[in-house]
Design a protein around this motif. Structure first.
Motif, PDB file in Angstrom:
ATOM      1  N   ALA A  32       0.392  13.707 -12.465  1.00 23.79           N
ATOM      2  CA  ALA A  32      -0.087  12.922 -11.320  1.00 23.79           C
ATOM      3  C   ALA A  32       0.378  11.474 -11.438  1.00 23.79           C
ATOM      4  O   ALA A  32       0.481  10.929 -12.544  1.00 23.79           O
ATOM      5  N   THR A  33       0.658  10.878 -10.292  1.00 22.52           N
ATOM      6  CA  THR A  33       1.042   9.474 -10.282  1.00 22.52           C
ATOM      7  C   THR A  33       0.539   8.815  -9.005  1.00 22.52           C
ATOM      8  O   THR A  33       0.379   9.471  -7.974  1.00 22.52           O
ATOM      9  N   VAL A  34       0.278   7.533  -9.091  1.00 22.15           N
ATOM     10  CA  VAL A  34      -0.171   6.739  -7.951  1.00 22.15           C
ATOM     11  C   VAL A  34       0.811   5.589  -7.758  1.00 22.15           C
ATOM     12  O   VAL A  34       1.206   4.931  -8.722  1.00 22.15           O
ATOM     13  N   ARG A  35       1.212   5.369  -6.512  1.00 23.51           N
ATOM     14  CA  ARG A  35       2.109   4.265  -6.187  1.00 23.51           C
ATOM     15  C   ARG A  35       1.497   3.442  -5.061  1.00 23.51           C
ATOM     16  O   ARG A  35       0.630   3.914  -4.316  1.00 23.51           O
ATOM     17  N   PHE A  36       1.988   2.222  -4.923  1.00 23.10           N
ATOM     18  CA  PHE A  36       1.552   1.337  -3.840  1.00 23.10           C
ATOM     19  C   PHE A  36       2.725   1.080  -2.894  1.00 23.10           C
ATOM     20  O   PHE A  36       3.869   0.962  -3.342  1.00 23.10           O
ATOM     21  N   GLY A  37       2.424   0.984  -1.599  1.00 21.76           N
ATOM     22  CA  GLY A  37       3.476   0.634  -0.656  1.00 21.76           C
ATOM     23  C   GLY A  37       3.535   1.559   0.534  1.00 21.76           C
ATOM     24  O   GLY A  37       2.563   2.214   0.904  1.00 21.76           O
ATOM     25  N   ILE A  38       4.718   1.644   1.140  1.00 23.18           N
ATOM     26  CA  ILE A  38       4.953   2.483   2.312  1.00 23.18           C
ATOM     27  C   ILE A  38       5.135   3.926   1.845  1.00 23.18           C
ATOM     28  O   ILE A  38       6.001   4.202   1.005  1.00 23.18           O
ATOM     29  N   PRO A  39       4.337   4.869   2.357  1.00 21.22           N
ATOM     30  CA  PRO A  39       4.376   6.242   1.850  1.00 21.22           C
ATOM     31  C   PRO A  39       5.763   6.867   1.794  1.00 21.22           C
ATOM     32  O   PRO A  39       6.156   7.422   0.757  1.00 21.22           O
ATOM     33  N   SER A  40       6.527   6.790   2.881  1.00 20.11           N
ATOM     34  CA  SER A  40       7.841   7.446   2.887  1.00 20.11           C
ATOM     35  C   SER A  40       8.751   6.882   1.804  1.00 20.11           C
ATOM     36  O   SER A  40       9.467   7.630   1.121  1.00 20.11           O
ATOM     37  N   GLU A  41       8.722   5.575   1.612  1.00 20.63           N
ATOM     38  CA  GLU A  41       9.584   4.951   0.610  1.00 20.63           C
ATOM     39  C   GLU A  41       9.184   5.360  -0.799  1.00 20.63           C
ATOM     40  O   GLU A  41      10.022   5.634  -1.655  1.00 20.63           O
ATOM     41  N   MET A  91      -0.995   4.492  -2.231  1.00 18.03           N
ATOM     42  CA  MET A  91      -2.075   3.623  -1.780  1.00 18.03           C
ATOM     43  C   MET A  91      -1.494   2.374  -1.127  1.00 18.03           C
ATOM     44  O   MET A  91      -0.331   2.018  -1.348  1.00 18.03           O
ATOM     45  N   ARG A  92      -2.328   1.732  -0.339  1.00 20.85           N
ATOM     46  CA  ARG A  92      -1.926   0.446   0.206  1.00 20.85           C
ATOM     47  C   ARG A  92      -1.796  -0.557  -0.917  1.00 20.85           C
ATOM     48  O   ARG A  92      -2.393  -0.416  -1.983  1.00 20.85           O
ATOM     49  N   ASP A  93      -1.003  -1.585  -0.676  1.00 22.28           N
ATOM     50  CA  ASP A  93      -0.873  -2.627  -1.692  1.00 22.28           C
ATOM     51  C   ASP A  93      -2.255  -3.181  -2.021  1.00 22.28           C
ATOM     52  O   ASP A  93      -3.088  -3.384  -1.124  1.00 22.28           O
ATOM     53  N   PRO A  94      -2.524  -3.401  -3.300  1.00 21.49           N
ATOM     54  CA  PRO A  94      -3.862  -3.843  -3.702  1.00 21.49           C
ATOM     55  C   PRO A  94      -4.258  -5.171  -3.068  1.00 21.49           C
ATOM     56  O   PRO A  94      -3.409  -6.043  -2.818  1.00 21.49           O
ATOM     57  N   ASN A  95      -5.533  -5.293  -2.786  1.00 19.63           N
ATOM     58  CA  ASN A  95      -6.070  -6.526  -2.215  1.00 19.63           C
ATOM     59  C   ASN A  95      -5.919  -7.655  -3.233  1.00 19.63           C
ATOM     60  O   ASN A  95      -6.405  -7.553  -4.356  1.00 19.63           O
ATOM     61  N   PRO A  96      -5.216  -8.732  -2.854  1.00 18.64           N
ATOM     62  CA  PRO A  96      -5.006  -9.817  -3.824  1.00 18.64           C
ATOM     63  C   PRO A  96      -6.309 -10.459  -4.288  1.00 18.64           C
ATOM     64  O   PRO A  96      -6.346 -11.087  -5.354  1.00 18.64           O
ATOM     65  N   ARG A  97      -7.377 -10.263  -3.514  1.00 18.80           N
ATOM     66  CA  ARG A  97      -8.662 -10.842  -3.890  1.00 18.80           C
ATOM     67  C   ARG A  97      -9.442  -9.938  -4.849  1.00 18.80           C
ATOM     68  O   ARG A  97     -10.437 -10.372  -5.437  1.00 18.80           O
ATOM     69  N   ALA A  98      -9.003  -8.696  -4.969  1.00 22.05           N
ATOM     70  CA  ALA A  98      -9.714  -7.766  -5.840  1.00 22.05           C
ATOM     71  C   ALA A  98      -9.458  -8.104  -7.307  1.00 22.05           C
ATOM     72  O   ALA A  98      -8.371  -8.569  -7.677  1.00 22.05           O
ATOM     73  N   THR A  99     -10.440  -7.864  -8.125  1.00 20.47           N
ATOM     74  CA  THR A  99     -10.280  -8.116  -9.559  1.00 20.47           C
ATOM     75  C   THR A  99      -9.396  -7.036 -10.159  1.00 20.47           C
ATOM     76  O   THR A  99      -9.222  -5.945  -9.589  1.00 20.47           O
ATOM     77  N   GLU A 100      -8.846  -7.329 -11.325  1.00 20.68           N
ATOM     78  CA  GLU A 100      -7.990  -6.350 -11.993  1.00 20.68           C
ATOM     79  C   GLU A 100      -8.764  -5.077 -12.315  1.00 20.68           C
ATOM     80  O   GLU A 100      -8.249  -3.969 -12.187  1.00 20.68           O
TER      81      GLU A 100
END
Length: 299
Positions: free
Chosen positions: A238-247, A199-208
């Motif tokens: 299953a796992t979810v990560r944040f960041g650049i997909p290839s990395e 996923m894209r890095d979480p929106n800093p404005r989003a709540t936890e």
């Protein structure tokens, strides 16, 4: 994305092994042999002699150089032929204007089910100048392509069997096309099936709580990919990560010791130059840097 169907054995009758007689091709040979034995398939070993640009020289000297290339290719193919003893196989050397045009004909004429090749994994300026034959092939081939990149260590082929299969998905049509192959390879090898979404890095404005709900929803989608019947032979993780997909894909593959990555790829026929000469595609970066083979399936 719909749940992946299980229970159907992956059928491989004819395997095309493309070689340029380089070290990456040598590293890929044991995979071709082991998989052919596992599936009782025939291997077609192909080398394509493409035109060599010669800026200077007489016609006689040019002919001599071309003849030298052909003799060298024949000698290398004899060496490969001896390595394939014990496996049903045929060696082929053809002249072609391009590698792909020759490959395309063999895929059709020999009814190929899987392609296997080693790649130099060129990056940066080298890729900009020379392009990527491997990427052109896996974006145009109508069959899955198993690519062994330069980061795969020689001799680590596990007898053609895979114990940890990583399937990264972005839930697109291309990923859906690759999904049955990920499950089939895991099922055939009784391997662990690792499901990943980046996923894209979480929106800093989003709540936890919002962030947690988003991850939970994606995790649910990942587990929904695999039907309950699959639990008879494996328990998907299953796992979810944040960041650049290839990395993140490479990171998860290393952490879990994946020995096969299965990727859905887009058909780049209309923008092939950009796809093969720029380093922006996730698939190219994964193939170029993965420490294990990568099975790409065109969506």
């Amino acid at each position: 994305m719909k749940a992946i169907q299980t229970g159907t054995r992956l059928t491989l009758k004819n395997i095309l092994f493309l070689t340029d007689f380089s070290e990456p091709s040598d590293i890929a040979i044991p995979y071709a042999i082991a998989i052919a034995r596992e599936y009782e398939a025939k291997v077609y070993a192909l080398h394509v002699l493409t035109p060599v640009p010669l800026a200077y020289g007489t016609p006689e000297s040019t002919a001599s150089v071309i003849e030298g290339f052909e003799e060298g290719a024949q000698a290398e193919m004899q060496r490969l032929d001896s390595q394939l003893v014990g496996v049903s196989h045929e060696t082929i050397i053809v002249r072609g204007e391009s590698v792909w045009s020759s490959v395309e004909k063999i895929l059709r004429d020999r009814e190929i089910d899987l392609m296997i090749l080693g790649t130099h994994g060129r990056t940066g300026a080298m890729k900009l100048l020379l392009g990527s034959v491997a990427e052109e092939i896996f974006r145009r081939a109508s069959v899955p392509v198993l690519t062994i990149g330069p980061s795969v260590r020689k001799g680590v082929h596990n007898g053609g069997r895979f114990h940890r299969v990583l399937f990264p998905t972005d839930f697109t049509r291309e990923a859906q096309a690759a999904a049955p192959y990920a499950v089939s390879m895991a099922q055939e090898n009784q391997a662990r099936l690792l499901l990943l979404h980046v996923m894209r890095d979480p929106n800093p404005r989003a709540t936890e709580k919002t962030a947690q709900d988003s991850v939970a929803n994606v995790m649910h989608q990942l587990y929904e990919l695999v039907p309950q019947s699959a639990e008879l032979w494996c328990r998907p993780e299953a796992t979810v990560r944040f960041g650049i997909p290839s990395e993140r894909i490479l990171e998860v593959a290393t952490e879990h010791g994946a020995d096969l990555i299965v990727l859905g790829v887009r058909d780049a026929a209309e923008r092939l130059g950009a796809a093969t000469h720029l380093e922006r595609t996730t698939a190219h970066k994964v193939v170029a840097h993965a420490a294990c083979p990568v099975l790409t399936v065109r969506g």
